[in-house]
Design a protein around this motif. Structure first.
Motif, PDB file in Angstrom:
ATOM      1  N   LEU A   1       2.600  40.863  17.976  1.00 47.41           N
ATOM      2  CA  LEU A   1       2.465  40.809  16.716  1.00 47.41           C
ATOM      3  C   LEU A   1       2.124  42.180  16.349  1.00 47.41           C
ATOM      4  CD1 LEU A   1       0.966  37.251  15.993  1.00 47.41           C
ATOM      5  CD2 LEU A   1       3.503  37.951  15.622  1.00 47.41           C
TER       6      LEU A   1
ATOM      7  N   ARG B   1       9.571  37.252  26.352  1.00 51.42           N
ATOM      8  CA  ARG B   1       8.403  36.709  26.041  1.00 51.42           C
ATOM      9  C   ARG B   1       7.579  35.880  26.870  1.00 51.42           C
ATOM     10  NH1 ARG B   1       6.302  36.960  20.987  1.00 51.42           N
ATOM     11  NH2 ARG B   1       7.854  38.192  20.285  1.00 51.42           N
TER      12      ARG B   1
ATOM     13  N   PHE C   1      -3.016  29.575  17.051  1.00 51.26           N
ATOM     14  CA  PHE C   1      -3.568  30.336  15.859  1.00 51.26           C
ATOM     15  C   PHE C   1      -4.842  29.405  15.337  1.00 51.26           C
ATOM     16  CE2 PHE C   1       0.764  31.570  15.361  1.00 51.26           C
ATOM     17  CZ  PHE C   1       0.610  33.051  15.146  1.00 51.26           C
TER      18      PHE C   1
ATOM     19  N   HIS D   1      -0.804  26.967  11.518  1.00 52.70           N
ATOM     20  CA  HIS D   1       0.590  27.610  10.910  1.00 52.70           C
ATOM     21  C   HIS D   1       1.610  26.656  11.371  1.00 52.70           C
ATOM     22  CE1 HIS D   1      -1.631  30.818   9.618  1.00 52.70           C
ATOM     23  NE2 HIS D   1      -1.799  31.484  10.586  1.00 52.70           N
TER      24      HIS D   1
ATOM     25  N   PHE E   1       4.921  24.420  10.641  1.00 51.57           N
ATOM     26  CA  PHE E   1       5.935  24.420   9.503  1.00 51.57           C
ATOM     27  C   PHE E   1       5.862  23.227   8.820  1.00 51.57           C
ATOM     28  CE2 PHE E   1       7.915  26.746  13.488  1.00 51.57           C
ATOM     29  CZ  PHE E   1       7.490  27.867  12.891  1.00 51.57           C
TER      30      PHE E   1
ATOM     31  N   GLN F   1       7.462  21.547   6.322  1.00 50.77           N
ATOM     32  CA  GLN F   1       8.637  20.961   5.870  1.00 50.77           C
ATOM     33  C   GLN F   1       9.133  20.221   6.864  1.00 50.77           C
ATOM     34  OE1 GLN F   1       8.654  24.279   6.372  1.00 50.77           O
ATOM     35  NE2 GLN F   1      10.461  24.949   6.404  1.00 50.77           N
ATOM     36  N   TYR F   2       8.643  20.293   8.235  1.00 50.43           N
ATOM     37  CA  TYR F   2       9.230  19.651   9.415  1.00 50.43           C
ATOM     38  C   TYR F   2       8.157  18.704  10.016  1.00 50.43           C
ATOM     39  CZ  TYR F   2      12.713  23.258   9.781  1.00 50.43           C
ATOM     40  OH  TYR F   2      13.736  24.064   9.565  1.00 50.43           O
TER      41      TYR F   2
ATOM     42  N   ALA G   1      11.950  25.809  17.967  1.00 48.20           N
ATOM     43  CA  ALA G   1      12.216  27.007  18.478  1.00 48.20           C
ATOM     44  C   ALA G   1      13.029  27.097  20.003  1.00 48.20           C
ATOM     45  CB  ALA G   1      10.964  27.757  18.926  1.00 48.20           C
TER      46      ALA G   1
ATOM     47  N   MET H   1       8.056  26.291  24.534  1.00 52.17           N
ATOM     48  CA  MET H   1       8.638  27.434  24.786  1.00 52.17           C
ATOM     49  C   MET H   1       8.203  27.974  26.078  1.00 52.17           C
ATOM     50  SD  MET H   1      10.783  28.010  22.627  1.00 52.17           S
ATOM     51  CE  MET H   1      11.526  29.726  22.925  1.00 52.17           C
TER      52      MET H   1
ATOM     53  N   GLY I   1       1.349  33.961   8.249  1.00 50.64           N
ATOM     54  CA  GLY I   1       1.123  32.984   9.378  1.00 50.64           C
ATOM     55  C   GLY I   1       2.560  32.203   9.691  1.00 50.64           C
ATOM     56  N   GLN I   2       3.320  31.956   8.695  1.00 51.46           N
ATOM     57  CA  GLN I   2       4.568  31.258   8.972  1.00 51.46           C
ATOM     58  C   GLN I   2       5.528  31.974   9.667  1.00 51.46           C
ATOM     59  OE1 GLN I   2       5.418  27.841   7.808  1.00 51.46           O
ATOM     60  NE2 GLN I   2       3.256  27.909   8.155  1.00 51.46           N
TER      61      GLN I   2
ATOM     62  N   GLU J   1       4.489  34.915  11.405  1.00 51.00           N
ATOM     63  CA  GLU J   1       4.097  35.143  12.846  1.00 51.00           C
ATOM     64  C   GLU J   1       4.295  33.917  13.801  1.00 51.00           C
ATOM     65  OE1 GLU J   1       0.571  36.496  11.955  1.00 51.00           O
ATOM     66  OE2 GLU J   1       1.096  38.740  11.342  1.00 51.00           O
ATOM     67  N   ALA J   2       4.114  32.698  13.445  1.00 53.96           N
ATOM     68  CA  ALA J   2       4.273  31.720  14.132  1.00 53.96           C
ATOM     69  C   ALA J   2       5.591  31.525  14.802  1.00 53.96           C
ATOM     70  CB  ALA J   2       4.104  30.371  13.567  1.00 53.96           C
ATOM     71  N   GLY J   3       6.669  31.724  13.854  1.00 48.18           N
ATOM     72  CA  GLY J   3       7.992  31.973  14.373  1.00 48.18           C
ATOM     73  C   GLY J   3       8.144  33.160  15.456  1.00 48.18           C
ATOM     74  N   GLN J   4       7.849  34.423  15.040  1.00 44.63           N
ATOM     75  CA  GLN J   4       7.827  35.499  16.114  1.00 44.63           C
ATOM     76  C   GLN J   4       7.395  34.994  17.330  1.00 44.63           C
ATOM     77  OE1 GLN J   4       5.850  38.175  12.961  1.00 44.63           O
ATOM     78  NE2 GLN J   4       6.986  39.880  14.244  1.00 44.63           N
ATOM     79  N   VAL J   5       6.097  34.402  17.361  1.00 45.36           N
ATOM     80  CA  VAL J   5       5.515  33.947  18.703  1.00 45.36           C
ATOM     81  C   VAL J   5       6.319  33.121  19.476  1.00 45.36           C
ATOM     82  CG1 VAL J   5       3.526  32.898  19.678  1.00 45.36           C
ATOM     83  CG2 VAL J   5       3.123  34.784  17.903  1.00 45.36           C
ATOM     84  N   LEU J   6       7.083  32.374  18.810  1.00 44.83           N
ATOM     85  CA  LEU J   6       7.939  31.093  19.305  1.00 44.83           C
ATOM     86  C   LEU J   6       9.218  31.840  19.725  1.00 44.83           C
ATOM     87  CD1 LEU J   6       7.179  28.111  17.215  1.00 44.83           C
ATOM     88  CD2 LEU J   6       6.405  28.442  19.551  1.00 44.83           C
ATOM     89  N   GLY J   7       9.380  33.222  19.444  1.00 47.00           N
ATOM     90  CA  GLY J   7      10.673  33.833  19.891  1.00 47.00           C
ATOM     91  C   GLY J   7      11.692  33.798  18.920  1.00 47.00           C
ATOM     92  N   MET J   8      11.478  33.328  17.824  1.00 49.56           N
ATOM     93  CA  MET J   8      12.495  33.112  16.797  1.00 49.56           C
ATOM     94  C   MET J   8      13.001  34.681  16.210  1.00 49.56           C
ATOM     95  SD  MET J   8      11.176  29.785  14.950  1.00 49.56           S
ATOM     96  CE  MET J   8      12.174  29.724  13.492  1.00 49.56           C
TER      97      MET J   8
ATOM     98  N   GLN K   1      16.323  33.837  11.997  1.00 52.65           N
ATOM     99  CA  GLN K   1      16.196  32.330  11.880  1.00 52.65           C
ATOM    100  C   GLN K   1      14.801  32.075  11.481  1.00 52.65           C
ATOM    101  OE1 GLN K   1      15.919  32.440  16.326  1.00 52.65           O
ATOM    102  NE2 GLN K   1      18.008  31.743  16.778  1.00 52.65           N
TER     103      GLN K   1
ATOM    104  N   ARG L   1      15.388  29.316   8.569  1.00 54.57           N
ATOM    105  CA  ARG L   1      14.900  27.685   9.281  1.00 54.57           C
ATOM    106  C   ARG L   1      13.436  27.674   8.900  1.00 54.57           C
ATOM    107  NH1 ARG L   1      18.724  26.005  12.633  1.00 54.57           N
ATOM    108  NH2 ARG L   1      17.543  23.939  12.262  1.00 54.57           N
ATOM    109  N   VAL L   2      12.652  28.596   8.487  1.00 50.28           N
ATOM    110  CA  VAL L   2      11.222  28.247   8.149  1.00 50.28           C
ATOM    111  C   VAL L   2      10.889  28.692   6.799  1.00 50.28           C
ATOM    112  CG1 VAL L   2       8.763  29.144   8.860  1.00 50.28           C
ATOM    113  CG2 VAL L   2      10.509  28.894  10.580  1.00 50.28           C
ATOM    114  N   GLN L   3      11.252  29.902   6.226  1.00 52.68           N
ATOM    115  CA  GLN L   3      10.639  30.214   5.144  1.00 52.68           C
ATOM    116  C   GLN L   3      11.267  29.896   3.852  1.00 52.68           C
ATOM    117  OE1 GLN L   3      10.710  34.456   6.234  1.00 52.68           O
ATOM    118  NE2 GLN L   3       8.729  34.613   6.090  1.00 52.68           N
TER     119      GLN L   3
END
Ligand SMILES: Nc1ncnc2c1ncn2[C@@H]1O[C@H](COP(=O)(O)OP(=O)(O)OP(=O)(O)O)[C@@H](O)[C@H]1O
Ligand SMILES: [Mg+2]
Lengths: 244, 219
Positions: A52, A83, A89, A93, A95, A97-98, A107, A159, B119-120, B122-129, B133, B137-139
């Motif tokens: 990050l 990765r 976190f 964090h 999502f 809506q899911y 993912a 993952m 954080g939304q 970053e959470a996606g980035q850390v999951l490799g998205m 995407q 898919r998130v925002q």
């Protein structure tokens, strides 16, 4: 040669060395707890491992494979190829809506890690493992903080990271919920997962971790077994930190 | 008489509705493009786009309408870019409305995108998205939920703004109603147009509230 090797990691923000000369090693299946005063670079360290933030200096090696080498990244603009880390976190964090299940599956589905049915089975297994089997179809806003954090752990596990990092996973939770989450981390340890946990829970760091690192002024000031760190702190900074 | 008035007003309302639809169809996507421009990492582009938004939002829509309709003909003598007659006027009006509303929408989009916690992503980035995407898919759905109320306001405003098009002689609803003052000395047809506006904006409000309720299940 250790499983995870972190050599000379450094990160600057606006001319300030937030992290410098961080050297750490960790064996497969071990837990490293990272403790230290506020604002001294613990979060930044985990963010560097998870890309990050891009470290300014240093090398990351996993199982002999170089994941990241700041010198090469600078010279060739070469991005980390793979990765290897996951991150849980402080503020979850998820999502919103899911559902929990959708959070866990998203993912791996996008990464085409398998057929949909397989991924669903795996996700449900992970959700059951963190004790949320009855909440798979719930939305995050209907869950307690502890449940949300456990869902976030399941999502990170989906993952299949080689090393899972936690940034103060319980500091937004009250004691009861903290216990639920720490119990999940203990369970993962029994399964042989390699983990790095930034925590203010000294009891947990002492009893659950294999190694403890004390981070002070942006570098590892002391590193040892829980016994060495808690029973025989050498530096004055650590002695002072433990007294408080 | 009432029948004749109603038919006439209905014709005017048809013109208003056409302009309303063209504006939404054009401005909703264009606004998103402008929003991305105003958030672009490349500073000159960002400055250019923000300058455009400033000018468009800072001047009256009526002025823009007049400039866009008459401007090209004055610069390029006698050559009407928009084509003659009602169709040409409608094209010019649609262009002016789309540009104007896209700038308003872009600020709503930008506010919505920037209001999603970091954080939304970053959470996606850390999951490799990938960035794409993460956006889709998130925002996106979270942005959609957040911008719905302010967008609803703008859309209701647009219903009423369509009456500005009469300045370039588009025979829209208000114009149709007002015509009876001159021709028959009657005010009630104009008041009747108010009912048209109220019914239409009432319908839109109801649709928007339903959509907001549908998204109420999260956060
Ligand atoms: N993006 C950034 N830009 C500039 N400075 C930053 C940035 N991120 C962190 N810092 C600074 O780096 C230092 C270390 O921050 P960090 O969040 O890593 O500390 P921490 O040990 O996690 O603290 P805490 O226990 O409060 O979570 C702080 O002084 C912070 O202000
Ligand atoms: Mg921190």
């Amino acid at each position: 040669m250790a499983y995870l090797e972190i050599i000379g990691l450094g990160k600057r923000f606006g001319g300030v060395d937030v992290l410098h000369d961080v050297d750490l090693t960790l064996e497969k299946g071990q837990i490293l707890s990272l403790i230290g005063p506020s604002g001294e670079g613990k979060t930044t360290f985990l963010r560097c491992l998870n890309f990050l933030e891009t470290p300014d200096r240093g090398i990351l090696r996993l199982n002999g494979e170089t994941l990241f080498d700041a010198a090469q990244v600078k010279a060739k603009g070469k991005k980390p190829s793979r990765r290897a880390f996951g991150l849980v976190f402080q503020a979850f964090h998820l999502f919103p809506q899911y559902t929990v299940l959708e959070n866990v599956m998203l993912a791996p589905t996008l990464a085409k890690k398998g057929r949909r049915e397989e991924l669903r089975e795996k996700a449900l297994d992970l959700i059951a493992k963190v004790g949320l089997a009855d909440k798979a179809d719930s939305y995050p806003n209907t869950l307690s903080g502890g449940q949300q954090q456990r869902a976030a752990i399941a999502r990170a596990l989906a993952m299949e990271p080689d090393v899972l990092c936690f940034d103060e996973p319980t500091s937004a939770l009250d004691p009861l919920l903290t216990r639920e989450v720490l119990n999940v981390i203990r369970l993962l340890k029994r399964e042989g997962r390699t983990m790095i946990v930034v925590t203010h829970e000294m009891g947990f760091a002492r009893e659950a971790s294999d190694r403890v690192a004390f981070l002070s002024r942006g570098t590892v000031a002391e590193l040892g077994t829980p016994g060495e760190i808690f029973e025989a702190p050498r530096t004055e900074a650590l002695q002072r930190f433990l007294r408080e | 008489m009432l029948r004749e008035v109603l038919l006439n007003l209905l014709g005017g309302f048809g013109q208003s509705l056409r302009l309303f639809c063209y504006t939404l169809l054009g401005a909703l996507p264009l606004g998103l493009v402008i929003a991305f421009g105003s958030m672009n990492r490349f500073q000159p582009l960002r400055a250019l786009v923000r300058g455009l938004v400033w000018v468009v939002r800072g001047t009256p829509l009526m002025l823009q309408l007049i400039v866009i309709y008459y401007g090209p003909g004055l610069i390029n003598k006698g050559n009407n870019l928009w084509g003659g007659g009602g169709a040409g006027r409608m094209t010019a009006a649609a262009v002016a409305f789309i540009l104007n509303y896209a700038c308003y929408f872009s600020e709503i989009y930008r506010g919505g995108i920037e209001s999603i916690p970091r954080g939304q992503r970053e959470a996606g980035q850390v999951l490799g998205m990938t960035g794409r995407q993460i956006f889709f898919r998130v925002q996106l759905k979270q942005v959609y939920k957040r911008i719905l109320p302010p967008m609803g306001n703008e859309v209701i405003t647009l219903v009423k703004d369509t009456c500005l098009a009469r300045i370039i002689a588009i025979y829209e609803l208000t114009y149709a109603g007002q015509a009876y003052i001159k021709s028959h000395g009657l005010i009630w047809p104009l008041l009747l147009t108010g009912v048209f506006y109220l019914l239409f904006s009432g319908l839109l409000s109801w649709l928007l509230r339903r959509e907001e309720a549908r998204l109420g299940y999260f956060e």
